[in-house]
Design an enzyme around this catalytic site. Structure first.
Site, short mmCIF file in Angstrom:
data_model
loop_
_atom_site.label_atom_id
_atom_site.label_comp_id
_atom_site.label_asym_id
_atom_site.label_seq_id
_atom_site.Cartn_x
_atom_site.Cartn_y
_atom_site.Cartn_z
N CYS A 69 0.76 -1.02 -0.27
CA CYS A 69 -0.12 0.04 -0.01
C CYS A 69 0.74 1.25 -0.17
CB CYS A 69 -0.91 0.08 0.96
SG CYS A 69 -1.97 -1.36 1.25
N HIS A 106 -3.47 6.88 2.33
CA HIS A 106 -3.70 5.37 1.91
C HIS A 106 -5.23 5.42 2.43
CE1 HIS A 106 -4.16 1.30 1.18
NE2 HIS A 106 -4.08 0.96 2.36
N ASN A 142 -10.38 -0.65 0.04
CA ASN A 142 -9.17 -0.22 0.02
C ASN A 142 -8.52 -1.04 -0.85
OD1 ASN A 142 -6.40 -0.86 0.89
ND2 ASN A 142 -6.90 -1.00 3.02
O1 UT7 Z 1 -3.98 -1.41 3.65
C1 UT7 Z 1 -3.07 -2.11 4.10
C2 UT7 Z 1 -2.99 -1.93 5.46
N1 UT7 Z 1 -4.16 -2.55 6.21
C3 UT7 Z 1 -4.88 -1.85 7.13
O2 UT7 Z 1 -4.53 -0.55 7.37
C4 UT7 Z 1 -6.07 -2.59 7.84
C5 UT7 Z 1 -6.05 -2.02 9.45
N2 UT7 Z 1 -6.89 -2.88 10.11
C6 UT7 Z 1 -8.17 -2.47 10.20
O3 UT7 Z 1 -9.01 -1.75 9.13
C7 UT7 Z 1 -9.05 -3.26 10.91
O4 UT7 Z 1 -8.36 -4.02 11.96
C8 UT7 Z 1 -10.37 -4.09 10.40
C9 UT7 Z 1 -11.42 -3.08 9.59
C10 UT7 Z 1 -9.64 -5.06 9.36
C11 UT7 Z 1 -10.95 -4.74 11.31
O5 UT7 Z 1 -11.42 -4.07 12.37
P1 UT7 Z 1 -11.38 -4.15 13.85
O6 UT7 Z 1 -12.11 -3.01 14.36
O7 UT7 Z 1 -10.06 -4.19 14.18
O8 UT7 Z 1 -11.96 -5.49 14.10
P2 UT7 Z 1 -11.46 -6.45 15.17
O9 UT7 Z 1 -10.69 -7.49 14.70
O10 UT7 Z 1 -10.91 -5.72 16.30
O11 UT7 Z 1 -12.86 -7.16 15.68
C12 UT7 Z 1 -13.71 -6.59 16.45
C13 UT7 Z 1 -15.03 -7.55 16.54
C14 UT7 Z 1 -14.60 -8.85 17.02
O12 UT7 Z 1 -15.76 -9.34 18.06
P3 UT7 Z 1 -15.72 -9.31 19.47
O13 UT7 Z 1 -14.72 -10.06 19.88
O14 UT7 Z 1 -15.66 -7.95 19.82
O15 UT7 Z 1 -17.13 -10.00 19.83
C15 UT7 Z 1 -14.61 -9.79 15.91
O16 UT7 Z 1 -14.99 -11.03 16.04
O17 UT7 Z 1 -15.56 -7.64 15.35
C16 UT7 Z 1 -15.67 -8.88 14.97
N3 UT7 Z 1 -15.39 -9.20 13.74
C17 UT7 Z 1 -16.35 -9.15 12.84
N4 UT7 Z 1 -17.83 -8.81 12.70
C18 UT7 Z 1 -18.38 -8.49 11.59
C19 UT7 Z 1 -14.44 -9.32 12.94
N5 UT7 Z 1 -14.52 -9.16 11.55
C20 UT7 Z 1 -15.70 -8.89 11.46
C21 UT7 Z 1 -16.57 -8.96 10.39
N6 UT7 Z 1 -17.96 -8.70 10.22
N7 UT7 Z 1 -16.11 -8.91 8.95
#
Ligand code: UT7
Length: 336
Positions: free
Chosen positions: A125, A261, A292
């Site tokens: 990226c 980005h 993205n």
């Molecule tokens: O482009 C290259 C660089 N990449 C980035 O910069 C991406 C950086 N990361 C992110 O943007 C975020 O980490 C994501 C958008 C990928 C994920 O968001 P998050 O807020 O970090 O989610 P998380 O992994 O902390 O999960 C939070 C909650 C969890 O549930 P509990 O444990 O709180 O009950 C996950 O199980 O959301 C749940 N979860 C989902 N729920 C619905 C994880 N993925 C999903 C999903 N749909 N797709």
């Protein structure tokens, strides 16, 4: 080497700038509802956690090479140069299906830049900002006059549509700029770096999942530790953006546009807060309808902002790309 032998040393233009921008967006719109037919998620969760409402996925006929060719041809036409004037094609991608020959050399041929030097950049990226930095140095160093820098991805080929952590996030498209000589500085010094201790945060592993247009090409699949990347982005990238402003000799108050980005709208929000950007600075939010698109996200956002009148020719813009490696690059530029 005998003392008497003195080698010629190239000297180039005093400064360089971005002369034009072009883009290509695949026509197939993929809604959050469609994504959620394959993962346990919801439209609400995807909007809240990433800002994305829809994204584009390329069709079988829309490849890294065809999308890059369209974006680059648009940028060349807008720059008002002839394709044969291009000395170098720099193409940033992680989703071209094979490492050699480069996508760049094929695109060079297709855009009519026959004879131009060409190479692909693997900086995920951050690839587009790496390309802008390299082009600036090439032009000022005298090894090129006009450089086409392309960011392009067909991430739908390398993302598992059943992976809850990535399927809703990544998407396809291409953006390109022409960079050439200038009387005034148009590209400030780059601030860039890498952290190889976080190799595993985003990587690609061998996969036989048959979800691609052509599974026989044997693409690897992206895996991402989303939270780890998020934490790194909202801490380390704050420093990089501040350093890029300092390297340009300007303050946040002097910026017109911020084009980070398009990784996640919440990362963008965190950077805007940490930089204390004044309300007058227009912030790129192209992720909402584009997703993205890794190396393509910054030029895609730049082109859209200029087309819809949010950003203008001559505006001072801060760019930052960051991603797998982990690697990053940031610089202040004048918009074309
Ligand atoms: O482009 C290259 C660089 N990449 C980035 O910069 C991406 C950086 N990361 C992110 O943007 C975020 O980490 C994501 C958008 C990928 C994920 O968001 P998050 O807020 O970090 O989610 P998380 O992994 O902390 O999960 C939070 C909650 C969890 O549930 P509990 O444990 O709180 O009950 C996950 O199980 O959301 C749940 N979860 C989902 N729920 C619905 C994880 N993925 C999903 C999903 N749909 N797709």
């Amino acid at each position: 080497m005998p003392e008497s032998v003195i080698l010629a040393s190239p000297t180039g233009a005093r400064y360089s700038r971005i002369l034009s921008v072009g883009s290509y967006r695949p026509s197939h719109v993929v809604t959050n509802a469609e994504i959620c037919t394959r993962i346990d998620s919801s439209d609400e969760w995807i909007r809240e956690r990433s800002g994305i409402t829809e994204r584009r996925h390329a069709s079988k006929d829309e490849t890294v090479v065809t999308m890059a060719t369209s974006a680059a041809s648009m940028a060349i036409a807008r720059a008002g140069i002839d394709p044969s004037d291009v000395d170098m094609v720099l193409l940033a991608t992680i989703s071209h299906p094979y490492p050699t020959p480069s996508a760049a050399v094929e695109v060079g041929e297709l855009i009519g830049a026959r004879g131009a030097a060409a190479m692909d950049i693997s900086a995920a990226c951050a690839g587009f900002c790496y390309g802008v930095a390299l082009a600036n140095d090439m032009i000022r160093g005298g090894s090129a006059k006009y450089v086409v820098v392309i960011g392009v991805e067909k991430l739908s080929d390398v993302v598992n549509p059943t992976d809850r952590g990535t399927a809703f996030l990544f998407a396809d498209g291409a953006g390109a700029v022409v960079i050439g000589p200038s009387d005034q500085p148009g590209i400030a010094p780059v601030v860039w770096g890498g952290d190889g201790s976080q190799l595993q945060a985003i990587n690609m592993t061998a996969s036989s999942i048959a979800f691609r247009d052509d599974p026989s090409l044997g693409y690897p699949t992206v895996t991402m530790a989303g939270q780890q990347v998020f934490r790194w982005a909202v801490t380390e990238m704050v420093k990089a953006t501040k350093d890029a402003l300092e390297a340009a000799g300007i303050t946040a108050e002097q910026l017109d546009v911020f084009i980070p980005h398009q990784a996640n709208n919440r990362i963008t929000d965190a950077l805007v807060r940490a930089l204390a950007l004044p309300e007058s600075v227009v912030v790129a939010r192209d992720i909402v309808t584009t997703g993205n698109t890794s190396a393509a996200s910054i030029p895609l956002a730049m082109d859209r902002m200029m087309e819809n009148g949010e950003a203008h020719s001559g505006d001072t813009a801060l760019l930052i790309g960051f991603g797998a490696g982990l690697v990053y690059a940031a610089q202040v530029v004048k918009l074309p």
